[in-house]
Design an enzyme around this catalytic site. Structure first.
Site, PDB file in Angstrom:
ATOM      1  CE  LYS A 285      -3.853  -1.928   2.697  1.00  0.00           C
ATOM      2  NZ  LYS A 285      -4.922  -1.735   1.696  1.00  0.00           N
ATOM      3  NE  ARG A 359     -10.776  -9.841  -1.773  1.00  0.00           N
ATOM      4  CZ  ARG A 359     -11.143  -9.001  -2.732  1.00  0.00           C
ATOM      5  NH1 ARG A 359     -11.443  -9.458  -3.940  1.00  0.00           N
ATOM      6  NH2 ARG A 359     -11.197  -7.704  -2.498  1.00  0.00           N
TER       7      ARG A 359
HETATM    8  N1  BES Z   1      -8.046  -3.790   4.503  1.00  0.00           N
HETATM    9  C1  BES Z   1      -8.186  -3.438   3.148  1.00  0.00           C
HETATM   10  C2  BES Z   1      -9.474  -2.681   2.850  1.00  0.00           C
HETATM   11  C3  BES Z   1      -9.609  -1.290   3.429  1.00  0.00           C
HETATM   12  C4  BES Z   1      -9.280  -0.193   2.675  1.00  0.00           C
HETATM   13  C5  BES Z   1     -10.122  -1.091   4.692  1.00  0.00           C
HETATM   14  C6  BES Z   1      -9.438   1.078   3.189  1.00  0.00           C
HETATM   15  C7  BES Z   1     -10.280   0.175   5.208  1.00  0.00           C
HETATM   16  C8  BES Z   1      -9.948   1.264   4.439  1.00  0.00           C
HETATM   17  C9  BES Z   1      -8.197  -4.686   2.271  1.00  0.00           C
HETATM   18  O1  BES Z   1      -7.401  -5.741   2.705  1.00  0.00           O
HETATM   19  C10 BES Z   1      -7.678  -4.283   0.939  1.00  0.00           C
HETATM   20  O2  BES Z   1      -6.540  -3.903   0.865  1.00  0.00           O
HETATM   21  N2  BES Z   1      -8.511  -4.373  -0.106  1.00  0.00           N
HETATM   22  C11 BES Z   1      -8.121  -4.018  -1.415  1.00  0.00           C
HETATM   23  C12 BES Z   1      -8.676  -5.043  -2.364  1.00  0.00           C
HETATM   24  C13 BES Z   1      -8.159  -4.903  -3.770  1.00  0.00           C
HETATM   25  C14 BES Z   1      -6.697  -5.193  -3.823  1.00  0.00           C
HETATM   26  C15 BES Z   1      -8.931  -5.845  -4.645  1.00  0.00           C
HETATM   27  C16 BES Z   1      -8.689  -2.631  -1.730  1.00  0.00           C
HETATM   28  O3  BES Z   1      -9.817  -2.346  -1.327  1.00  0.00           O
HETATM   29  O4  BES Z   1      -7.965  -1.847  -2.330  1.00  0.00           O
HETATM   30 MN    MN Z   2      -5.411  -5.536   2.075  1.00  0.00          MN
END
Ligand code: BES
Ligand code: MN
Ligand code: ZN
Length: 505
Positions: A285, A359
């Site tokens: 990230k 997931r």
């Molecule tokens: N924990 C994150 C989702 C999240 C994002 C929670 C912002 C709270 C605030 C999750 O694990 C994630 O990174 N999801 C990705 C999925 C994508 C790679 C398909 C996302 O939402 O960018």
């Molecule tokens: Mn994530």
């Protein structure tokens, strides 16, 4: 905070602070409000006439009655907004406002009245009102101080230790007491969830969450089982193990059981994502805001908080709380984009994005929990940024395989003040998860990201009603509501408990 009911008159009762709630507009003052107003020389009606206190939501004002006029040293007016808009959430917020004012005034003891005659009509019952007030008070008293050095004595935050509800009529006092007890237990569970959520990733590790679950079980009479790395290997939770591979912290699968129903009665299952820090893994990230990813275990925290409340209330149902817990970090052994991993269900998964890890750990837990033959399963997860784009911070998304369960959750969320809103699980969205090399891939790109995440989970759900709550936009925030503070909100602890209570009544 102790919540007690005193059979006393609000004009006479000796208290450092008496809080009363007032509607917006020129509603005439009646009942105890009229009596209080008379005793302080009509100050309240005067303020309203001048427009200096309008009774708007979240508005508050402290009055200092002339000596001897009232038993109370201070009178706090709290606005409730328009009479016709009254609901439990308004009362929750008013109670939160009152407690925050008490903290500001450094008063440890706060009293209030339920105003049943004036406030409560067919829109809201006395027990619903009392429960909401108790919830708002206990939630409003929350502060996360665990990680700060003690302040100087005169700067130290004063804690409100006593919240007293005044009610002269015995029958009403009994009903208030019962409902306030429920509200207190629910809010304490939510405050526990907040603390687990607020604790940083270096403290709240998977091992720490498991130890917290064991402590909750010991203190409240639940059965706790924890699977560590070896047991997870033996049971084949390969997706959970794959996510944890880049971390030095061992993963955990935490199971809390409340056996309040008949033997053999199918359990309700609460499942929460317990990702204690999400760096994104190799699909790392951006660093701006990455510290917020300590909140990626808030679904798991709410599961533990709700299980504590359910045990404390002795709910007459079998309820199981499950939290798969891991870090998502980076090392030479971390899972890589393109890797194909196994899962508890046996499906192979192409990990096209290591940041879609929630997931993966939930899929294994969903598959594992079939053995409990659930009556219904509800999971909560900070699962997608896409959900925050879709709904912002005012509602969690709900999806699932059973429309009546979704409707139950909508209604429970409305009552609990933790709203959920459905997203459409059209079958076409599932196509985006097709993999060229494995049974399924873990990311379907940006379009409808919250729904495709839901579909991924659904591919691992057994033959039982299931719903998924995406709480990415609601699990933590700036603390804008009067009964919140910046950080973890505890969502959806109240919704979880409300749903279980509705199912068991
Ligand atoms: N924990 C994150 C989702 C999240 C994002 C929670 C912002 C709270 C605030 C999750 O694990 C994630 O990174 N999801 C990705 C999925 C994508 C790679 C398909 C996302 O939402 O960018
Ligand atoms: Mn994530
Ligand atoms: Zn995550």
């Amino acid at each position: 905070m102790n919540i007690t009911i005193e059979r006393a008159d609000c004009t006479e009762f000796e208290t450092p602070l008496l809080a009363v709630k007032i509607f917006e507009g020129d509603d005439p003052l009646v009942g105890p409000l009229a009596k209080l107003d008379e005793r302080i020389g009509g100050q309240i009606s005067d303020l309203r006439r001048r427009g200096d206190f309008r009774g708007k939501e979240d508005e508050s004002l402290v009055l200092y009655p002339a000596s001897g006029a009232l038993g109370a040293e201070r009178l706090l007016l709290v606005g409730l907004g328009k009479r016709e808009e009254l609901d439990p959430e308004r009362l929750r917020r008013a109670a939160g406002t009152a407690v925050k004012e008490a903290v500001r005034l450094r008063v440890r003891r706060l009293s209030t009245i339920m105003h049943h005659a004036e406030l409560i009509d067919e829109r809201i019952t006395l027990p619903d009102a009392a429960r909401a007030v108790a919830e708002g008070a206990v939630l409003g008293s929350y502060a996360f101080t665990e990680m700060k050095s003690p302040a100087e004595p005169d700067e130290e935050r004063v804690e409100v230790t006593d919240f007293v509800i005044l009610e002269k009529v015995e029958e009403k006092a009994g009903r208030i007491e019962e409902a306030a007890h429920v509200g207190g237990a629910v809010a304490r569970g939510e405050n526990l969830a907040r603390t687990l959520g607020n604790l940083p990733g270096n403290v709240a590790t998977p091992t720490y969450l498991a130890e917290s679950a064991q402590r909750i079980a010991r203190e409240h009479g639940l059965v706790c089982t924890v699977l560590g790395r070896e047991e997870l290997k033996r049971e084949g939770l390969e997706a959970l193990l794959a996510v944890s591979r880049g971390s030095d912290q061992e993963p955990r699968l935490i199971i809390l059981e409340h056996r309040g129903g008949a033997e053999g009665e199918k359990p309700l299952v609460l499942l929460g994502k317990g990702l204690t820090f999400d760096s994104g893994g190799i699909s790392i990230k951006p660093s701006a805001g990455m510290e917020e990813m300590k909140f990626d275990m808030c679904g798991g925290a709410a599961t533990l908080g709700a299980m504590q409340s359910i045990a404390e209330l002795g709910v007459k149902a079998n309820v199981i709380g499950i939290v798969p817990s891991s870090e998502n970090l980076i090392s030479g052994s971390a899972v890589k984009p393109g890797d194909i991993i196994g899962s508890h269900l046996g499906k192979t998964i192409e990990v096209v994005n290591t940041d879609a890890e929630g997931r993966l750990i939930l899929a294994d837990a969903l598959s594992y929990l079939r053995r409990f033959e659930p009556a219904a399963v509800v999971d909560a997860a900070t699962l997608t940024g896409a959900c925050v784009i879709a709904l912002g911070n005012h509602a969690s998304a709900v999806m699932g395989n059973d429309d009546s369960l979704i409707e139950e959750l909508r209604e429970a969320g409305q009552r609990a003040g933790e709203r959920v809103w459905p997203l459409p699980m059209l079958p076409e969205y599932k196509e985006q998860l097709r993999s060229d090399y494995a049974d399924i891939k873990n990311s379907a790109g940006r379009p409808a990201g919250a729904i495709t995440a839901g579909w991924f989970l659904r591919e691992f759900v057994g033959d039982f009603p299931w719903a998924h709550l995406d709480i990415a936009g609601t699990a933590y925030g700036d603390g804008k509501l009067s009964y919140q503070v910046k950080g973890a909100t505890g969502v959806p602890t109240r919704l979880f408990v409300e749903w279980v209570l509705a199912r068991s009544s």
